[in-house]
Design a protein around this motif. Structure first.
Motif, PDB file in Angstrom:
ATOM      1  N   PHE A  31       0.846  -1.209   0.025  1.00  0.00           N
ATOM      2  CA  PHE A  31       0.009   0.104   0.036  1.00  0.00           C
ATOM      3  C   PHE A  31       0.942   1.240  -0.016  1.00  0.00           C
ATOM      4  CE2 PHE A  31      -2.167   3.316   2.356  1.00  0.00           C
ATOM      5  CZ  PHE A  31      -3.342   3.400   1.706  1.00  0.00           C
ATOM      6  N   ALA A  32       2.130   1.314   0.885  1.00  0.00           N
ATOM      7  CA  ALA A  32       2.710   2.409   0.702  1.00  0.00           C
ATOM      8  C   ALA A  32       3.225   2.702  -0.473  1.00  0.00           C
ATOM      9  CB  ALA A  32       3.943   1.956   1.933  1.00  0.00           C
ATOM     10  N   GLU A  33       3.935   1.595  -1.294  1.00  0.00           N
ATOM     11  CA  GLU A  33       4.480   1.681  -2.467  1.00  0.00           C
ATOM     12  C   GLU A  33       3.490   2.238  -3.458  1.00  0.00           C
ATOM     13  OE1 GLU A  33       5.997  -1.972  -3.391  1.00  0.00           O
ATOM     14  OE2 GLU A  33       7.712  -2.075  -2.450  1.00  0.00           O
ATOM     15  N   ASP A  34       2.228   1.776  -3.380  1.00  0.00           N
ATOM     16  CA  ASP A  34       1.189   2.193  -4.401  1.00  0.00           C
ATOM     17  C   ASP A  34       0.747   3.619  -4.277  1.00  0.00           C
ATOM     18  OD1 ASP A  34       1.302  -0.480  -5.361  1.00  0.00           O
ATOM     19  OD2 ASP A  34      -0.570  -1.018  -4.516  1.00  0.00           O
ATOM     20  N   ARG A  35       0.923   4.185  -2.923  1.00  0.00           N
ATOM     21  CA  ARG A  35       0.395   5.394  -2.600  1.00  0.00           C
ATOM     22  C   ARG A  35       1.356   6.490  -3.179  1.00  0.00           C
ATOM     23  NH1 ARG A  35       0.755   6.598   3.603  1.00  0.00           N
ATOM     24  NH2 ARG A  35       3.069   6.229   3.191  1.00  0.00           N
ATOM     25  N   ALA A  36       2.771   6.023  -2.930  1.00  0.00           N
ATOM     26  CA  ALA A  36       4.134   6.748  -3.706  1.00  0.00           C
ATOM     27  C   ALA A  36       3.694   6.952  -5.056  1.00  0.00           C
ATOM     28  CB  ALA A  36       5.392   6.475  -2.977  1.00  0.00           C
ATOM     29  N   HIS A  38       1.399   6.557  -6.880  1.00  0.00           N
ATOM     30  CA  HIS A  38       0.292   7.185  -7.325  1.00  0.00           C
ATOM     31  C   HIS A  38       0.383   8.789  -7.503  1.00  0.00           C
ATOM     32  CE1 HIS A  38      -4.111   8.147  -8.143  1.00  0.00           C
ATOM     33  NE2 HIS A  38      -4.078   8.946  -7.020  1.00  0.00           N
ATOM     34  N   ALA A  39       0.959   9.096  -6.292  1.00  0.00           N
ATOM     35  CA  ALA A  39       1.089  10.562  -6.110  1.00  0.00           C
ATOM     36  C   ALA A  39       2.205  11.115  -7.183  1.00  0.00           C
ATOM     37  CB  ALA A  39       1.792  10.888  -4.644  1.00  0.00           C
TER      38      ALA A  39
END
Length: 434
Positions: A31-36, A38-39
């Motif tokens: 989730f942390a990877e996807d969040r970064a 995506h931003a």
């Protein structure tokens, strides 16, 4: 039991936590990877319109002064000019120049590339880099929180299991305590039904057993009391009849025999009344003076020895000679041995009784006779020492009584041949324990 239950619950809880927390930790990292990513993707996409509507000079000035993106962004123009964050073109940039948007892994992290067209209609590439540190931001803290949560859950589960085990162990220990009190002779001890239904049933069964034992003991005491009364009545009658005989010597002899029989009956009844429990609480006396007991019993049998013309040799150590036996048991042992001599040897056979005191405590009792001695055993057993074994029509319990008496004192019994060629019985008696 408490420790085993705690280990069982702890092991089960740890397996559940591992099966739950490990996938959750991996999910948090993803989730942390996807969040970064995506931003970064959103920021890179926001520059597509700017690149399409600005020339190179305006785009460079705007990216340097106005900060069109929150992270370093590079724009690769068709003529090789790099606007924004200066970076060397990579293979992924060359591929994006062909008009394909993509993402690629690099040693520094992940680069996001968007192919677009500039103001002149040529292909340009917008590139931004998401570093490994940025993709893992917050993951370590989240993992630490999960670890602390797992430890807390483990501690709570072990604590709850320990409390549950305590609720099982406590009534079980109380049941064991009641059973020990009953074994010690405290017949009024009762268990309080508590805990699970199974333990309540056990407590009820133990209380019923205790009540039944108390009832049986009461019946046994009543039976012994009745036996005492029924036996002493004819003995008293015999004693009175003996005192009325014309021959004073005969009257004394018979009266002495009746008195001895009465004493033996009293000891048997007293022995029947003893509680057959082996506890350290209020123990019965376990020692006596062997010299006094042997002297008394030999004097008693000397009357019969004189009537049957048997010489009696008595050699006693200077008393007192304490041994690990009560007086009644030692007297019964000596009576059994001397009774065997009178029963199994002809009149006129000599008797020798010797008592030696050991320097370390205890004594050796030797009873020898001038009779025919012991018959050889051909049955492969212990011969005369076997309980109930006799070749002379008796009950065969005399030597067994002596053997058990010696064993109870911590000693041994052995058979041999006397100086006259007859039987010799040697008892080694142990010293008192107190």
């Amino acid at each position: 039991m408490r420790r085993r239950l705690a280990i069982l619950v702890g092991t089960t809880t740890s397996l559940v936590l591992v099966a739950f927390l490990i996938p959750l930790a991996l999910l948090i990292r993803t989730f942390a990877e996807d969040r970064a990513v995506h931003a970064a993707t959103v920021e890179a996409q926001s520059l597509i319109w700017v690149v399409a509507n600005s020339d190179a000079e305006s785009l460079d000035r705007g990216m340097r002064t106005n900060g069109l993106a929150d992270r370093p962004v590079s724009v690769f123009l068709p003529d090789g000019t790099v606007v924004g964050e200066q970076a060397a073109p990579t293979d992924a940039v060359e591929l994006a120049m062909l008009g394909q948007s993509l993402s690629a892994e690099t040693p520094e992290g992940r680069e996001i590339l968007f192919a677009t067209v500039d103001a002149d209609g040529r292909t340009a590439v917008i590139r931004t880099l998401v570093t490994t540190e940025e993709m893992g931001r917050g993951v370590t803290r989240s993992w630490l929180i999960l670890l602390l949560l797992g430890v807390a859950l483990m501690a709570v589960s072990v604590l709850v299991s320990d409390r549950m085990a305590h609720s099982l162990v406590r009534p079980t220990r109380r049941l064991a305590d009641v059973s020990h009190r009953l074994a010690a002779g405290e017949m009024d001890a009762r268990a309080t039904p508590e805990g699970p239904q199974e333990l309540r049933e056990v407590a009820g069964g133990l209380n019923h057993l205790a009540s039944r034992i108390k009832e049986l003991l009461r019946e046994e005491r009543e039976t012994v009391a009745d036996l005492s009364h029924r036996l002493r009545t004819p003995l008293t009658s015999m004693k009175l009849e003996a005192e009325g005989l014309n021959d004073p010597a005969e009257a004394r002899r018979i009266s002495a025999s009746v008195a001895e029989l009465e004493r033996a009956v009293s000891e048997i009844i007293g022995d029947a009344r003893r509680r057959a429990v082996e506890t350290g609480v209020h123990p019965l006396p376990t020692s006596c003076d062997a010299a006094a007991v042997v002297r008394d019993r030999v004097q008693f049998w000397s009357v019969l020895a004189e009537d049957t013309e048997r010489p009696v040799e008595l050699d006693l150590a200077l008393g007192p000679v304490p041994v690990r036996l009560i007086e009644a048991d030692l007297a019964a042992c000596v009576d059994a041995l001397l009774g065997n001599v009178f029963a199994h040897t002809p009149d006129g056979s000599a008797i020798a009784v010797r008592l030696l005191a050991w320097p370390t405590g205890g004594a050796r009792l030797v009873v020898a006779d001038a009779g025919p001695g012991f018959a050889e055993s051909t049955n492969g057993d212990t011969g005369p020492l076997r309980r109930g074994a006799s070749g002379a029509g008796s009950t065969g319990l005399g030597l067994d009584i002596a053997r058990r008496t010696a064993s109870a004192s911590g000693g041994t019994l052995s058979l041999g041949v006397s100086a006259w060629g007859g039987a010799q019985i040697t008892l080694d008696l142990g010293p008192p324990t107190d």
